[in-house]
Design a protein around this motif. Structure first.
Motif, mmCIF file in Angstrom:
data_model
loop_
_atom_site.group_PDB
_atom_site.id
_atom_site.type_symbol
_atom_site.label_atom_id
_atom_site.label_comp_id
_atom_site.label_asym_id
_atom_site.label_seq_id
_atom_site.Cartn_x
_atom_site.Cartn_y
_atom_site.Cartn_z
ATOM 1 N N PHE A 41 -60.066 5.356 -4.818
ATOM 2 C CA PHE A 41 -60.273 3.913 -4.694
ATOM 3 C C PHE A 41 -59.042 3.144 -5.169
ATOM 4 C CE2 PHE A 41 -61.485 -0.050 -6.867
ATOM 5 C CZ PHE A 41 -61.965 -0.768 -5.775
ATOM 6 N N LEU A 42 -58.465 3.567 -6.299
ATOM 7 C CA LEU A 42 -57.264 2.905 -6.798
ATOM 8 C C LEU A 42 -56.111 3.056 -5.815
ATOM 9 C CD1 LEU A 42 -57.318 3.894 -10.579
ATOM 10 C CD2 LEU A 42 -57.831 1.658 -9.592
ATOM 11 N N SER A 43 -55.991 4.243 -5.213
ATOM 12 C CA SER A 43 -54.938 4.457 -4.232
ATOM 13 C C SER A 43 -55.108 3.525 -3.039
ATOM 14 C CB SER A 43 -54.948 5.913 -3.759
ATOM 15 O OG SER A 43 -53.972 6.140 -2.770
ATOM 16 N N ALA A 44 -56.340 3.410 -2.537
ATOM 17 C CA ALA A 44 -56.607 2.493 -1.414
ATOM 18 C C ALA A 44 -56.356 1.048 -1.820
ATOM 19 C CB ALA A 44 -58.046 2.667 -0.933
ATOM 20 N N LEU A 45 -56.683 0.722 -3.068
ATOM 21 C CA LEU A 45 -56.452 -0.639 -3.556
ATOM 22 C C LEU A 45 -54.960 -0.975 -3.519
ATOM 23 C CD1 LEU A 45 -57.826 -3.127 -4.958
ATOM 24 C CD2 LEU A 45 -57.259 -2.040 -7.133
ATOM 25 N N LEU A 78 -45.548 2.722 -3.975
ATOM 26 C CA LEU A 78 -45.160 3.889 -4.758
ATOM 27 C C LEU A 78 -46.320 4.387 -5.616
ATOM 28 C CD1 LEU A 78 -42.753 5.724 -5.548
ATOM 29 C CD2 LEU A 78 -42.314 4.153 -7.425
ATOM 30 N N ALA A 79 -46.978 3.455 -6.319
ATOM 31 C CA ALA A 79 -48.109 3.832 -7.173
ATOM 32 C C ALA A 79 -49.262 4.379 -6.344
ATOM 33 C CB ALA A 79 -48.562 2.625 -7.992
ATOM 34 N N GLY A 80 -49.535 3.752 -5.197
ATOM 35 C CA GLY A 80 -50.637 4.201 -4.359
ATOM 36 C C GLY A 80 -50.441 5.606 -3.826
ATOM 37 N N LEU A 81 -49.215 5.932 -3.418
ATOM 38 C CA LEU A 81 -48.936 7.279 -2.919
ATOM 39 C C LEU A 81 -49.099 8.319 -4.022
ATOM 40 C CD1 LEU A 81 -45.810 6.574 -0.684
ATOM 41 C CD2 LEU A 81 -48.105 7.160 0.094
ATOM 42 N N PHE A 82 -48.569 8.016 -5.198
ATOM 43 C CA PHE A 82 -48.677 8.965 -6.316
ATOM 44 C C PHE A 82 -50.137 9.178 -6.715
ATOM 45 C CE2 PHE A 82 -48.835 9.986 -10.836
ATOM 46 C CZ PHE A 82 -47.999 11.093 -10.883
ATOM 47 N N ILE A 83 -50.893 8.085 -6.850
ATOM 48 C CA ILE A 83 -52.299 8.191 -7.227
ATOM 49 C C ILE A 83 -53.089 8.913 -6.140
ATOM 50 C CG2 ILE A 83 -54.395 6.867 -7.749
ATOM 51 C CD1 ILE A 83 -52.607 4.736 -8.988
ATOM 52 N N GLY A 84 -52.709 8.702 -4.880
ATOM 53 C CA GLY A 84 -53.390 9.392 -3.791
ATOM 54 C C GLY A 84 -53.234 10.900 -3.871
ATOM 55 N N ILE A 85 -52.040 11.368 -4.253
ATOM 56 C CA ILE A 85 -51.823 12.814 -4.429
ATOM 57 C C ILE A 85 -52.711 13.353 -5.540
ATOM 58 C CG2 ILE A 85 -50.128 14.528 -5.150
ATOM 59 C CD1 ILE A 85 -47.983 12.802 -3.792
ATOM 60 N N ALA A 86 -52.786 12.622 -6.670
ATOM 61 C CA ALA A 86 -53.649 13.043 -7.772
ATOM 62 C C ALA A 86 -55.121 13.038 -7.353
ATOM 63 C CB ALA A 86 -53.442 12.130 -8.977
ATOM 64 N N ALA A 87 -55.529 12.025 -6.578
ATOM 65 C CA ALA A 87 -56.926 11.945 -6.120
ATOM 66 C C ALA A 87 -57.286 13.154 -5.269
ATOM 67 C CB ALA A 87 -57.133 10.646 -5.333
ATOM 68 N N ALA A 88 -56.383 13.537 -4.364
ATOM 69 C CA ALA A 88 -56.649 14.700 -3.519
ATOM 70 C C ALA A 88 -56.807 15.963 -4.363
ATOM 71 C CB ALA A 88 -55.518 14.868 -2.506
ATOM 72 N N ALA A 89 -55.968 16.130 -5.383
ATOM 73 C CA ALA A 89 -56.056 17.313 -6.247
ATOM 74 C C ALA A 89 -57.389 17.367 -6.977
ATOM 75 C CB ALA A 89 -54.899 17.305 -7.249
ATOM 76 N N PHE A 90 -57.850 16.231 -7.512
ATOM 77 C CA PHE A 90 -59.121 16.197 -8.226
ATOM 78 C C PHE A 90 -60.295 16.434 -7.281
ATOM 79 C CE2 PHE A 90 -56.715 14.345 -11.693
ATOM 80 C CZ PHE A 90 -57.410 14.765 -12.816
ATOM 81 N N LEU A 91 -60.265 15.835 -6.101
ATOM 82 C CA LEU A 91 -61.370 16.006 -5.152
ATOM 83 C C LEU A 91 -61.476 17.451 -4.678
ATOM 84 C CD1 LEU A 91 -60.990 12.743 -3.038
ATOM 85 C CD2 LEU A 91 -62.908 13.328 -4.539
ATOM 86 N N ILE A 92 -60.345 18.070 -4.366
ATOM 87 C CA ILE A 92 -60.367 19.459 -3.904
ATOM 88 C C ILE A 92 -60.874 20.385 -5.004
ATOM 89 C CG2 ILE A 92 -58.896 21.379 -3.183
ATOM 90 C CD1 ILE A 92 -57.135 19.301 -1.751
ATOM 91 N N THR A 93 -60.390 20.184 -6.228
ATOM 92 C CA THR A 93 -60.831 21.025 -7.348
ATOM 93 C C THR A 93 -62.307 20.807 -7.642
ATOM 94 O OG1 THR A 93 -58.611 20.859 -8.293
ATOM 95 C CG2 THR A 93 -60.360 21.655 -9.736
#
Length: 345
Positions: A41-45, A78-93
């Motif tokens: 959500f933060l990444s999309a924001l 920049l922040a959205g892309l970085f947070i998006g990578i972290a979001a994908a890692a948490f969702l997959i795990t």
């Protein structure tokens, strides 16, 4: 009546002396998934919602935001892309833990361990610089009062500023403790028990790529891959710190791509337990640390902020923050203390 044998669903019986830990894995997966949803959500924001709002505001030509639009949009991208990578890692795990995949446990170790380490670093940093942060906040409050209609040029400190700062520090430290220390420690505890591993091996009998590498080494592999991915958004701003100065533009983009490729090569070598990969990782980390320290002390931040499109009224305030938080002996000591365990690991 004969009890149904587990061999029909698995090539081996659940070992005696062990208990299934599906509840731990389900809880861990749900927590990680919720965190991934929040980060998503933060990444999309940052990537879509806020730029749209800023675009509408800029179109209305509001003076206060007109000069900040480009800077804010690039920072949010920049922040959205970085947070998006972290979001994908948490969702997959999280999904791996919920569906009892044996690769999910090493991923949970890496995410929670890294998260806990960064939370501890941020907590120590906040407490060490509490006094300097207080002075800076008071200066900003005084400047805001002086700039307000009818404000005096030498406005006295705002009434109740000390109480406000005390509340701010307590609130911030509490948040760091809960979300930066307690929550990752809880996830680490959920996955730590040996029966969690046995449960995953029982429910997911197929050997995975994570089984062919010891977990301590696998953490380094995942760390190198995540660092490589996290460098890619930095290509957008194209500002590369290099031994006391900043490289800008296409050379900075090439440098980031080169470091990302090197990290991927190191990850490949570490996975196959090659000595050269371990040595390259140690050298890269040490060189990066020295370069970062030299850049913090010697770089011209005004030039960087101007290159980023930061409005002039924000530059002086940002430079003061940099001088307080990074250009001090305290910052070097704390950074070195937290870098040593990483090198030791």
């Amino acid at each position: 009546m004969n009890e149904p044998s587990s061999t029909s669903a698995s090539p081996f019986d659940f070992p005696e002396g062990h208990e299934p830990r599906r509840g731990r894995l389900l809880t861990s997966g749900i927590v990680l998934g919720l965190i991934g949803c929040l980060l998503g959500f933060l990444s999309a924001l940052y990537l879509f919602i806020m730029p749209t709002i800023l675009g509408g505001t800029s179109a209305m030509a509001v003076p206060e935001t007109e000069g900040m639009g480009d800077y804010l949009k690039s920072s949010m991208l920049l922040a959205g892309l970085f947070i998006g990578i972290a979001a994908a890692a948490f969702l997959i795990t999280g999904a791996g833990g919920i569906f009892l995949k044996r690769w999910s446990r090493p991923f949970a170790f890496f995410l929670s361990g890294t998260w806990l380490y960064l939370g501890l670093f941020y907590l120590v940093y906040m407490l060490a610089f509490a006094g300097q942060i207080k002075v800076e906040m008071q200066n900003q409050m005084n400047e805001a009062v002086a700039a307000a209609p009818g404000g005096a040029a030498a406005a006295p400190p705002a009434v109740g500023a000390d109480s406000f700062f005390g509340i701010f520090i307590v609130f911030t430290v509490t948040l760091i403790f809960i979300f930066g220390l307690a929550l990752p420690a809880f996830i680490l505890w959920l996955n730590w028990h040996r029966d969690v591993r046995v449960t995953l091996e029982f429910c997911d009998t197929k050997e995975r790529w994570t089984d062919r590498c010891p977990i301590p080494v696998l953490n380094l592999v995942l760390g190198a891959i995540f660092c490589a991915l996290s460098l890619l958004p930095a290509i957008v701003q194209a500002i590369f710190p290099f031994f006391g100065q900043f490289v800008l533009g296409p050379p900075a983009q090439i440098a980031y791509l080169a470091v990302a490729v090197v990290l991927c090569a190191i990850a490949f070598g570490l996975y196959h337990r090659k000595f050269w990969a371990w040595l390259a990782l140690v050298l890269l980390f040490a060189v990066g640390a020295v370069s970062g320290i030299m850049t913090s002390f010697q770089a011209d931040y005004r030039q960087i902020y101007e290159n980023m499109g930061m409005p002039e009224e924000m530059i002086d305030q940002s430079i003061r923050s940099v001088e307080i938080m990074w250009k001090t002996p305290q910052a070097i000591v704390i950074s070195a203390l937290f870098a040593l365990p990483v090198i030791g690991y």
